[in-house]
Write a protein that holds these residues in place. Sequence first.
Motif, PDB file in Angstrom:
ATOM      1  N   THR A   9       0.822  -1.208   0.000  1.00  0.00           N
ATOM      2  CA  THR A   9       0.000   0.000   0.000  1.00  0.00           C
ATOM      3  C   THR A   9       0.859   1.262   0.000  1.00  0.00           C
ATOM      4  N   ALA A  10       1.922   1.285   0.784  1.00  0.00           N
ATOM      5  CA  ALA A  10       2.788   2.468   0.838  1.00  0.00           C
ATOM      6  C   ALA A  10       3.416   2.753  -0.521  1.00  0.00           C
ATOM      7  N   GLU A  11       3.831   1.714  -1.231  1.00  0.00           N
ATOM      8  CA  GLU A  11       4.419   1.895  -2.561  1.00  0.00           C
ATOM      9  C   GLU A  11       3.380   2.405  -3.561  1.00  0.00           C
ATOM     10  N   VAL A  12       2.180   1.849  -3.487  1.00  0.00           N
ATOM     11  CA  VAL A  12       1.102   2.291  -4.378  1.00  0.00           C
ATOM     12  C   VAL A  12       0.789   3.764  -4.129  1.00  0.00           C
ATOM     13  N   LEU A  13       0.689   4.150  -2.863  1.00  0.00           N
ATOM     14  CA  LEU A  13       0.373   5.539  -2.544  1.00  0.00           C
ATOM     15  C   LEU A  13       1.502   6.484  -2.951  1.00  0.00           C
ATOM     16  N   ALA A  14       2.749   6.055  -2.815  1.00  0.00           N
ATOM     17  CA  ALA A  14       3.875   6.884  -3.253  1.00  0.00           C
ATOM     18  C   ALA A  14       3.835   7.085  -4.766  1.00  0.00           C
ATOM     19  N   SER A  15       3.522   6.037  -5.506  1.00  0.00           N
ATOM     20  CA  SER A  15       3.428   6.155  -6.966  1.00  0.00           C
ATOM     21  C   SER A  15       2.244   7.027  -7.370  1.00  0.00           C
ATOM     22  N   ALA A  16       1.128   6.866  -6.680  1.00  0.00           N
ATOM     23  CA  ALA A  16      -0.050   7.693  -6.958  1.00  0.00           C
ATOM     24  C   ALA A  16       0.246   9.159  -6.645  1.00  0.00           C
ATOM     25  N   ARG A  17       0.956   9.397  -5.546  1.00  0.00           N
ATOM     26  CA  ARG A  17       1.312  10.770  -5.171  1.00  0.00           C
ATOM     27  C   ARG A  17       2.104  11.439  -6.286  1.00  0.00           C
ATOM     28  N   VAL A  18       3.070  10.747  -6.834  1.00  0.00           N
ATOM     29  CA  VAL A  18       3.880  11.296  -7.926  1.00  0.00           C
ATOM     30  C   VAL A  18       2.997  11.629  -9.123  1.00  0.00           C
ATOM     31  N   ALA A  19       2.075  10.736  -9.450  1.00  0.00           N
ATOM     32  CA  ALA A  19       1.170  10.982 -10.586  1.00  0.00           C
ATOM     33  C   ALA A  19       0.309  12.215 -10.331  1.00  0.00           C
ATOM     34  N   PHE A  20      -0.248  12.335  -9.144  1.00  0.00           N
ATOM     35  CA  PHE A  20      -1.077  13.499  -8.814  1.00  0.00           C
ATOM     36  C   PHE A  20      -0.241  14.783  -8.793  1.00  0.00           C
ATOM     37  N   GLU A  21       0.964  14.711  -8.258  1.00  0.00           N
ATOM     38  CA  GLU A  21       1.822  15.896  -8.227  1.00  0.00           C
ATOM     39  C   GLU A  21       2.178  16.355  -9.637  1.00  0.00           C
ATOM     40  N   ARG A  22       2.370  15.417 -10.532  1.00  0.00           N
ATOM     41  CA  ARG A  22       2.766  15.738 -11.905  1.00  0.00           C
ATOM     42  C   ARG A  22       1.617  16.348 -12.706  1.00  0.00           C
ATOM     43  N   SER A  23       0.417  15.791 -12.567  1.00  0.00           N
ATOM     44  CA  SER A  23      -0.688  16.187 -13.451  1.00  0.00           C
ATOM     45  C   SER A  23      -1.863  16.851 -12.745  1.00  0.00           C
ATOM     46  N   GLY A  24      -1.814  16.938 -11.420  1.00  0.00           N
ATOM     47  CA  GLY A  24      -2.951  17.473 -10.688  1.00  0.00           C
ATOM     48  C   GLY A  24      -4.012  16.408 -10.493  1.00  0.00           C
ATOM     49  N   TYR A  25      -5.006  16.727  -9.692  1.00  0.00           N
ATOM     50  CA  TYR A  25      -6.067  15.756  -9.426  1.00  0.00           C
ATOM     51  C   TYR A  25      -6.907  15.530 -10.677  1.00  0.00           C
ATOM     52  N   HIS A  26      -7.397  16.607 -11.255  1.00  0.00           N
ATOM     53  CA  HIS A  26      -8.284  16.482 -12.410  1.00  0.00           C
ATOM     54  C   HIS A  26      -7.551  15.974 -13.643  1.00  0.00           C
ATOM     55  N   GLY A  27      -6.258  16.220 -13.731  1.00  0.00           N
ATOM     56  CA  GLY A  27      -5.476  15.783 -14.879  1.00  0.00           C
ATOM     57  C   GLY A  27      -4.977  14.356 -14.783  1.00  0.00           C
ATOM     58  N   THR A  28      -5.205  13.702 -13.655  1.00  0.00           N
ATOM     59  CA  THR A  28      -4.781  12.313 -13.458  1.00  0.00           C
ATOM     60  C   THR A  28      -5.997  11.410 -13.597  1.00  0.00           C
ATOM     61  N   SER A  29      -5.953  10.527 -14.569  1.00  0.00           N
ATOM     62  CA  SER A  29      -7.068   9.609 -14.789  1.00  0.00           C
ATOM     63  C   SER A  29      -6.848   8.310 -14.011  1.00  0.00           C
ATOM     64  N   ILE A  30      -7.887   7.523 -13.947  1.00  0.00           N
ATOM     65  CA  ILE A  30      -7.758   6.193 -13.340  1.00  0.00           C
ATOM     66  C   ILE A  30      -6.707   5.396 -14.110  1.00  0.00           C
ATOM     67  N   GLY A  31      -6.712   5.506 -15.428  1.00  0.00           N
ATOM     68  CA  GLY A  31      -5.706   4.822 -16.244  1.00  0.00           C
ATOM     69  C   GLY A  31      -4.301   5.255 -15.881  1.00  0.00           C
ATOM     70  N   ASP A  32      -4.114   6.545 -15.635  1.00  0.00           N
ATOM     71  CA  ASP A  32      -2.801   7.047 -15.209  1.00  0.00           C
ATOM     72  C   ASP A  32      -2.393   6.409 -13.882  1.00  0.00           C
ATOM     73  N   LEU A  33      -3.347   6.305 -12.969  1.00  0.00           N
ATOM     74  CA  LEU A  33      -3.055   5.701 -11.661  1.00  0.00           C
ATOM     75  C   LEU A  33      -2.723   4.219 -11.797  1.00  0.00           C
ATOM     76  N   LEU A  34      -3.439   3.535 -12.665  1.00  0.00           N
ATOM     77  CA  LEU A  34      -3.155   2.117 -12.874  1.00  0.00           C
ATOM     78  C   LEU A  34      -1.765   1.932 -13.459  1.00  0.00           C
ATOM     79  N   SER A  35      -1.405   2.781 -14.424  1.00  0.00           N
ATOM     80  CA  SER A  35      -0.065   2.704 -15.018  1.00  0.00           C
ATOM     81  C   SER A  35       1.013   3.034 -13.993  1.00  0.00           C
ATOM     82  N   ALA A  36       0.772   4.076 -13.200  1.00  0.00           N
ATOM     83  CA  ALA A  36       1.771   4.525 -12.228  1.00  0.00           C
ATOM     84  C   ALA A  36       1.975   3.512 -11.102  1.00  0.00           C
ATOM     85  N   THR A  37       0.896   2.884 -10.679  1.00  0.00           N
ATOM     86  CA  THR A  37       0.977   2.007  -9.513  1.00  0.00           C
ATOM     87  C   THR A  37       1.214   0.548  -9.873  1.00  0.00           C
ATOM     88  N   GLY A  38       0.839   0.157 -11.073  1.00  0.00           N
ATOM     89  CA  GLY A  38       1.010  -1.227 -11.487  1.00  0.00           C
ATOM     90  C   GLY A  38      -0.021  -2.188 -10.920  1.00  0.00           C
TER      91      GLY A  38
END
Length: 111
Positions: A9-38
């Motif tokens: 869970t900690a690794e998933v949240l760290a990867s999600a955090r990076v995705a949100f920081e890069r693209s913002g909340y609205h700019g991050t899709s579920i697909g982006d989160l799936l790609s970022a977290t694996g």
Amino acid sequence: MGRNRTFDTAEVLASARVAFERSGYHGTSIGDLLSATGIQRASLYQAFGSKRGVFLAALKAEPTMDLLLVALMDLAAEDPEVRSVCRDALADAEDPAQVLGRQLLLRSGLR
């Protein structure tokens, strides 16, 4: 009965955090989160419930200044829970407005 989690869970949240920081909340899709977290879509929804759930969990786990900026700019105005988490995270900052302003300038490349 659901299966046991096969992800950290900690690794998933760290990867999600990076995705949100890069693209913002609205700019991050579920697909982006799936790609970022694996992780798989079903696992994401089972563990966090929604994109908002992933964001809140990441914000609560590690409220970096960049993630706080995303939260404040994208969600805090209409989401009392996000606003409360941001308020708590900034409670110990000497001058939250100055700290956030400095971070905003860094993110924009102006400083």
